[in-house]
Design a protein around this motif. Structure first.
Motif, PDB file in Angstrom:
ATOM      1  N   LEU A 182       0.831  -1.204   0.000  1.00 19.30           N
ATOM      2  CA  LEU A 182       0.000   0.000   0.000  1.00 19.30           C
ATOM      3  C   LEU A 182       0.866   1.254   0.000  1.00 19.30           C
ATOM      4  CD1 LEU A 182      -2.723   1.398   0.156  1.00 19.30           C
ATOM      5  CD2 LEU A 182      -2.665   1.108   2.650  1.00 19.30           C
ATOM      6  N   GLY A 183       1.881   1.297   0.875  1.00 20.52           N
ATOM      7  CA  GLY A 183       2.775   2.446   0.913  1.00 20.52           C
ATOM      8  C   GLY A 183       3.522   2.626  -0.392  1.00 20.52           C
ATOM      9  N   TYR A 184       3.961   1.512  -0.971  1.00 22.12           N
ATOM     10  CA  TYR A 184       4.680   1.548  -2.250  1.00 22.12           C
ATOM     11  C   TYR A 184       3.820   2.189  -3.336  1.00 22.12           C
ATOM     12  CZ  TYR A 184       6.291  -0.279  -6.743  1.00 22.12           C
ATOM     13  OH  TYR A 184       6.676  -0.388  -8.051  1.00 22.12           O
ATOM     14  N   LEU A 185       2.595   1.729  -3.479  1.00 21.81           N
ATOM     15  CA  LEU A 185       1.712   2.249  -4.527  1.00 21.81           C
ATOM     16  C   LEU A 185       1.438   3.739  -4.337  1.00 21.81           C
ATOM     17  CD1 LEU A 185      -0.870  -0.684  -4.764  1.00 21.81           C
ATOM     18  CD2 LEU A 185       0.930  -0.116  -6.412  1.00 21.81           C
ATOM     19  N   LEU A 186       1.161   4.139  -3.104  1.00 24.06           N
ATOM     20  CA  LEU A 186       0.854   5.544  -2.834  1.00 24.06           C
ATOM     21  C   LEU A 186       2.065   6.437  -3.085  1.00 24.06           C
ATOM     22  CD1 LEU A 186      -1.324   5.218   0.396  1.00 24.06           C
ATOM     23  CD2 LEU A 186      -2.098   5.808  -1.912  1.00 24.06           C
ATOM     24  N   MET A 187       3.255   5.997  -2.663  1.00 24.20           N
ATOM     25  CA  MET A 187       4.459   6.805  -2.869  1.00 24.20           C
ATOM     26  C   MET A 187       4.752   7.002  -4.352  1.00 24.20           C
ATOM     27  SD  MET A 187       7.246   5.839   0.102  1.00 24.20           S
ATOM     28  CE  MET A 187       6.922   4.093   0.262  1.00 24.20           C
ATOM     29  N   ILE A 188       4.619   5.925  -5.132  1.00 33.75           N
ATOM     30  CA  ILE A 188       4.910   6.030  -6.563  1.00 33.75           C
ATOM     31  C   ILE A 188       3.939   6.988  -7.237  1.00 33.75           C
ATOM     32  CG2 ILE A 188       5.077   4.758  -8.734  1.00 33.75           C
ATOM     33  CD1 ILE A 188       7.275   4.166  -6.657  1.00 33.75           C
ATOM     34  N   ILE A 189       2.660   6.849  -6.943  1.00 34.68           N
ATOM     35  CA  ILE A 189       1.645   7.693  -7.575  1.00 34.68           C
ATOM     36  C   ILE A 189       1.781   9.153  -7.151  1.00 34.68           C
ATOM     37  CG2 ILE A 189      -0.839   8.149  -7.712  1.00 34.68           C
ATOM     38  CD1 ILE A 189      -1.267   5.115  -7.494  1.00 34.68           C
ATOM     39  N   MET A 190       2.018   9.381  -5.862  1.00 35.31           N
ATOM     40  CA  MET A 190       2.039  10.750  -5.335  1.00 35.31           C
ATOM     41  C   MET A 190       3.320  11.496  -5.682  1.00 35.31           C
ATOM     42  SD  MET A 190       0.401   9.992  -1.553  1.00 35.31           S
ATOM     43  CE  MET A 190       0.868  11.610  -0.915  1.00 35.31           C
ATOM     44  N   TRP A 191       4.451  10.808  -5.735  1.00 38.58           N
ATOM     45  CA  TRP A 191       5.732  11.494  -5.822  1.00 38.58           C
ATOM     46  C   TRP A 191       6.381  11.460  -7.203  1.00 38.58           C
ATOM     47  CZ3 TRP A 191       8.149   9.085  -0.755  1.00 38.58           C
ATOM     48  CH2 TRP A 191       7.376   9.515   0.339  1.00 38.58           C
ATOM     49  N   ALA A 192       5.893  10.627  -8.092  1.00 32.78           N
ATOM     50  CA  ALA A 192       6.524  10.491  -9.407  1.00 32.78           C
ATOM     51  C   ALA A 192       6.638  11.806 -10.186  1.00 32.78           C
ATOM     52  CB  ALA A 192       5.772   9.448 -10.235  1.00 32.78           C
ATOM     53  N   PRO A 193       5.648  12.708 -10.128  1.00 33.44           N
ATOM     54  CA  PRO A 193       5.756  13.927 -10.949  1.00 33.44           C
ATOM     55  C   PRO A 193       6.998  14.766 -10.681  1.00 33.44           C
ATOM     56  CG  PRO A 193       3.514  13.659 -10.145  1.00 33.44           C
ATOM     57  CD  PRO A 193       4.343  12.621  -9.446  1.00 33.44           C
ATOM     58  N   LYS A 194       7.571  14.680  -9.475  1.00 29.51           N
ATOM     59  CA  LYS A 194       8.736  15.495  -9.134  1.00 29.51           C
ATOM     60  C   LYS A 194      10.052  14.725  -9.235  1.00 29.51           C
ATOM     61  CE  LYS A 194       6.105  18.531  -6.052  1.00 29.51           C
ATOM     62  NZ  LYS A 194       5.956  19.069  -4.670  1.00 29.51           N
TER      63      LYS A 194
END
Length: 330
Positions: A182-194
């Motif tokens: 769950l943490g992995y998926l959220l981090m990738i989605i939330m932080w990828a743009p930067k």
């Protein structure tokens, strides 16, 4: 944001598609030699107890080869090497960084702490970080026991203690997989743009981020994420994805209808990804807690000192200043 989601979706779908391609086979009945045994007492002058397979045939894919893939087994059979690499990825890299800090020192703030705080991470981002980070650490530690414990732990323990440690590690490893995913998926989605590369990232790598204290002090340009953080993010995105897919495949072999060779391949990919993620995790932890003065507050309070932002992420700070988003909080 939409571009980052498309990239992430492509990576995840590719990993799952590869897993299913390896496992998409027709199931038929085949004799097996590894079966649960039913014991039968046989009366006679000398009573005997004999065992018979409880189920002499199991539903298995028709294309399971009579001989397992020798190349995969050769890698998995090198248990000494696997155990060494697992331990070296954590303890070896830790020793190297301790030696580096003792020789080079840490990166101090040139002008000290200003006392003015800038919001760097939202409360949600901080929570998501720890949602993934804490299970990740526990997965690495329990993975050490499962992957190298027989060589490094068991010889110094009695049978009962080793059995308890192995059982606890196995159960905790599977349990921690879920918050990590769950943490992995959220981090990738939330932080990828930067996290996409920029031209100035090459200069950052050329001077190792300015963390080398010997010689002329340099502070290379960096946006919200510096080049090292971007590298860690994409290593985590790719090899973390491999860990998730391979782990789920091994946890639910019936769902994926995996063959023995596919299961062995998933185990090999899981171990290899673990070694890479563990080594990078140690670097990440050292950089956040030891190497960069004032860096730890980023993921505890969500705020950083203004002088820290100017020194380590000057382009991001300049953008905030131009947009009038720099708030002088004490």
């Amino acid at each position: 944001m939409s571009k980052a989601i498309r990239w992430f979706s492509l990576i995840v779908l590719s990993l799952f598609a590869s897993s299913y391609a390896l496992a998409d086979e027709v199931a038929t009945l085949q004799p097996q030699q590894w079966q649960t045994i039913e014991e039968h007492a046989i009366a006679g002058d000398i009573p005997e107890i004999r065992g018979m397979p409880a189920q002499p045939e199991l539903l298995m894919p028709a294309s399971v080869p009579e001989q397992a893939d020798e190349s995969i087994l050769a890698y998995l059979g090198a248990t000494d090497s696997i155990a060494f690499l697992l331990f070296a990825s954590l303890f070896g890299v830790t020793i190297v960084f301790i030696a580096f800090v003792m020789i080079n020192g840490v990166s101090k703030l040139d002008n000290g702490f200003s006392g003015k705080l800038i919001k760097r991470w939202s409360g949600l981002s901080v929570s998501v970080h720890w949602l993934g980070a804490i299970p990740c650490i526990l997965l690495m530690l329990t993975g050490l026991v499962l992957g190298g414990g027989r060589l490094y732990f068991e010889p110094g323990m009695n049978a009962g203690a080793w059995s308890a440690l192995a059982g606890l590690s196995s159960g905790l490893h599977e349990l921690m997989a879920w918050p990590f995913i769950l943490g992995y998926l959220l981090m990738i989605i939330m932080w990828a743009p930067k996290q996409f590369p920029a031209s100035y990232d090459l200069k950052w790598f050329a001077v190792l981020g300015g963390y080398i204290n010997m010689g002329k002090k340099q502070h290379p340009d960096a946006g919200f994420a510096n080049a090292g953080e971007k590298l860690w993010f994409w290593v985590f995105a790719i090899f973390g994805g491999v860990m998730v897919v391979s782990g789920l495949t091994m946890m639910f072999p019936a769902t994926f209808e995996v063959t023995k060779n596919t299961a062995n391949l998933m185990l090999l990919l899981h171990i290899g990804s673990t070694i890479i993620i563990s080594a990078f995790s140690v670097v990440h932890i050292f950089m956040a807690t030891v190497m960069s003065e004032g860096g730890m507050s980023n993921m505890t309070s969500g705020y950083c000192d203004e002088n820290w932002a100017k020194q380590h992420h000057n382009l991001w700070f300049n953008d905030l200043k131009k947009a009038g988003k720099v708030q002088n909080q004490t």
